[in-house]
Design an enzyme around this catalytic site. Structure first.
Site, PDB file in Angstrom:
ATOM      1  N   ASP A   1       0.857  -1.179   0.000  1.00  0.00           N
ATOM      2  CA  ASP A   1       0.000   0.000   0.000  1.00  0.00           C
ATOM      3  C   ASP A   1       0.899   1.235   0.000  1.00  0.00           C
ATOM      4  OD1 ASP A   1      -2.360   1.733   0.604  1.00  0.00           O
ATOM      5  OD2 ASP A   1      -3.321  -0.151   1.153  1.00  0.00           O
TER       6      ASP A   1
ATOM      7  N   HIS B   1      -3.571   6.037   2.954  1.00  0.00           N
ATOM      8  CA  HIS B   1      -4.364   4.863   2.603  1.00  0.00           C
ATOM      9  C   HIS B   1      -3.887   3.599   3.316  1.00  0.00           C
ATOM     10  CE1 HIS B   1      -6.087   1.767  -0.119  1.00  0.00           C
ATOM     11  NE2 HIS B   1      -6.987   2.687  -0.425  1.00  0.00           N
TER      12      HIS B   1
ATOM     13  N   SER C   1     -11.437  -0.872  -0.923  1.00  0.00           N
ATOM     14  CA  SER C   1     -10.185  -0.856  -0.163  1.00  0.00           C
ATOM     15  C   SER C   1     -10.433  -1.051   1.326  1.00  0.00           C
ATOM     16  CB  SER C   1      -9.465   0.481  -0.351  1.00  0.00           C
ATOM     17  OG  SER C   1      -8.851   0.583  -1.602  1.00  0.00           O
TER      18      SER C   1
END
Length: 474
Positions: free
Chosen positions: A190, A236, A411
């Site tokens: 990520d 994220h 996600s």
């Protein structure tokens, strides 16, 4: 800084796990009669710019079919690594010699997918196309992160109560039975992770308590954006990691955002920001299979995770990461992928989530309604996708700056699923490496939600909207 592992050539032409950078000595000349194809327009682009990055693909493929018969977690991982590196050695020696002899050229040699990432000019690309075993030369790809569809201001729940996604999949009921993920290691590829975040620091495998932190074998940043210390420049990766392991379950910490709060985590920064370069993704894939020290040396597959979460991907039908996923499975690592945020149209599940070998996840609300944005199947090969669904709307989790934010997206659904798999494996450690049994447990116990809009099995279970249903961790 370009990165510790990027653009390295092995001066000795012996394929080591961590390449060493050398400079070429001579100018390259154009090669005629090429046997490998070069992607259209690439030569012109390299000529116009003087040089650039490109991928060299080789024909050799490792046969990993015997890996499942290797007894022992450590031995199985070592077998996969050795087999992949043997294929690399037999394929890339001549091409590496050519790059090493070319002034100003550099390359990074990968073993996981048997490709090279080269920095060089058009003449070098032409010459490489004539090397035996080279099948194609093309541009390096960049893949998007599955960006959150929406973010919301923080609304913390009642202290002591888990976040709604946790209770929706009944992970808190597993906690009540003493199952919190202990003994399991998860990873994500990520944007990085803020390792000092209060919800995440205790679970970081590099946390040695009073002795401080040791990031060797627990953190990898192939492009050097963060360097030797974990960070998250986009927010994220910290969010997805928080949903997997954040908080302490039934303990005093609040908010409880993570499905498996006693699992440990490691991370690879495969996404520079909201774009993930091919080189960084492959390098991160190698780290997941055989973690290394911070210099990218001494790979040790015994340190690999049990589960890896991926909340990135591109459009359907792209097999760029297929060999990576296959190698992870051969080593006994469960590959979890977001289905994508291209819904509500059918046939929109993206790659690598659309691979048969991946375990893909769609997004639902806390009321078990599919999110409008959640990608649907079928895949281009006709398979049903996603495999399962999980909460992915208004999911609160950790973000850099010791904060919390609520995001929408598949996600957010994928790490719920990775965390649930960690609970299963914690409860049944003998299932380590048995990917079909682990993922089958989530399929078989998922809450069935029938939907005919994109087809599926004749009885609607599974279907191309919810898969086998919304997961039930308990």
């Amino acid at each position: 800084m370009v990165g510790r592992a990027v653009f390295a050539v092995l001066a000795s032409l012996v394929m080591l796990a961590s390449p060493v950078t050398v400079s070429g000595a001579e100018d390259s000349g154009a090669q005629t009669g090429s046997s490998a194809s070069i992607e259209g327009g690439l030569v012109d682009e390299l000529t116009a710019s003087g040089s650039g990055r490109f991928i060299v693909e080789f024909a050799g493929r490792a046969d990993l079919s015997a890996a499942a018969d290797v007894n022992g977690f450590v031995q199985r991982g070592q077998y996969v690594l050795d087999t992949l590196q043997a294929t690399q050695r037999s394929s890339q020696t001549e091409a590496l010699a050519l790059v090493a002899a070319t002034r100003g050229a550099q390359a990074e040699s990968f073993w996981l997918t048997n490709v090279m990432l080269v920095a060089g000019d058009s003449a070098l690309a032409n010459r490489l196309s004539g090397v035996a075993g080279v099948t194609r030369i093309r541009r390096e790809k960049v893949y998007p992160l599955v960006r959150p569809v929406a973010t919301r201001p923080v609304i913390l729940g009642t202290p002591g109560e888990p976040e709604p996604g946790i209770s929706t999949i009944r992970a808190d009921e597993a906690w009540a039975d003493g199952i919190l993920g202990s003994g399991v290691t998860v990873a994500n590829i990520d944007t990085g992770v803020e390792y000092t975040h209060p919800a995440l620091v205790d679970q970081y495998r590099g946390n040695e308590g009073a002795a401080g932190f040791d990031h060797d074998y627990d953190w990898w940043d192939p492009t050097g954006i963060c360097g030797d210390t974990p960070c998250d420049n986009a927010g994220h990766g910290s969010h997805t990691m928080g949903t997997m392991v954040g908080g302490d379950g039934p303990g005093p910490f609040s908010p409880d955002i993570g499905v498996a709060p006693e699992a440990t985590w490691i991370a690879a920064k495969g996404c520079e920001d909201f774009g993930c370069s091919e080189g960084a993704l492959i390098s991160s894939g190698q780290f997941v299979l055989a973690p290394t020290d911070l210099a990218g040396e001494d790979p040790d597959p015994a340190m690999r995770p049990d589960i890896v979460n991926n909340s990135w991907g591109g459009g359907p039908g792209d097999e760029f990461y297929l060999e990576v996923v296959q190698a992870w499975r051969a080593a006994g690592i469960v590959p979890v992928f977001s289905a994508g945020n291209a819904g509500p149209e059918c046939g929109t599940v993206g790659s690598p989530g659309d691979y048969t070998e991946s375990f893909s996840v769609g997004a639902t609300t806390f009321d078990d309604v599919i999110a409008d944005f959640s990608s649907r199947g079928p895949t281009l090969s006709g398979d049903i996708a996603p495999d399962v669904s999980a909460p992915g709307v208004n999911v609160l989790s950790s973000v850099p700056g010791d904060g919390y934010e609520a995001f929408d997206g598949t996600s957010m659904a994928a790490p719920h699923t990775a965390g649930a798999l960690a609970l299963v494996l914690s409860a049944r450690p003998a299932l380590a490496g048995q990917i079909d049994a682990l993922t089958g447990s989530l399929r078989d116990t998922a809450v069935d939600i029938l939907d005919e809009q994109c087809g599926g099995d004749a009885d609607g279970d599974p279907n191309n909207v919810y898969g086998d249903g919304r997961i039930d961790a308990f």
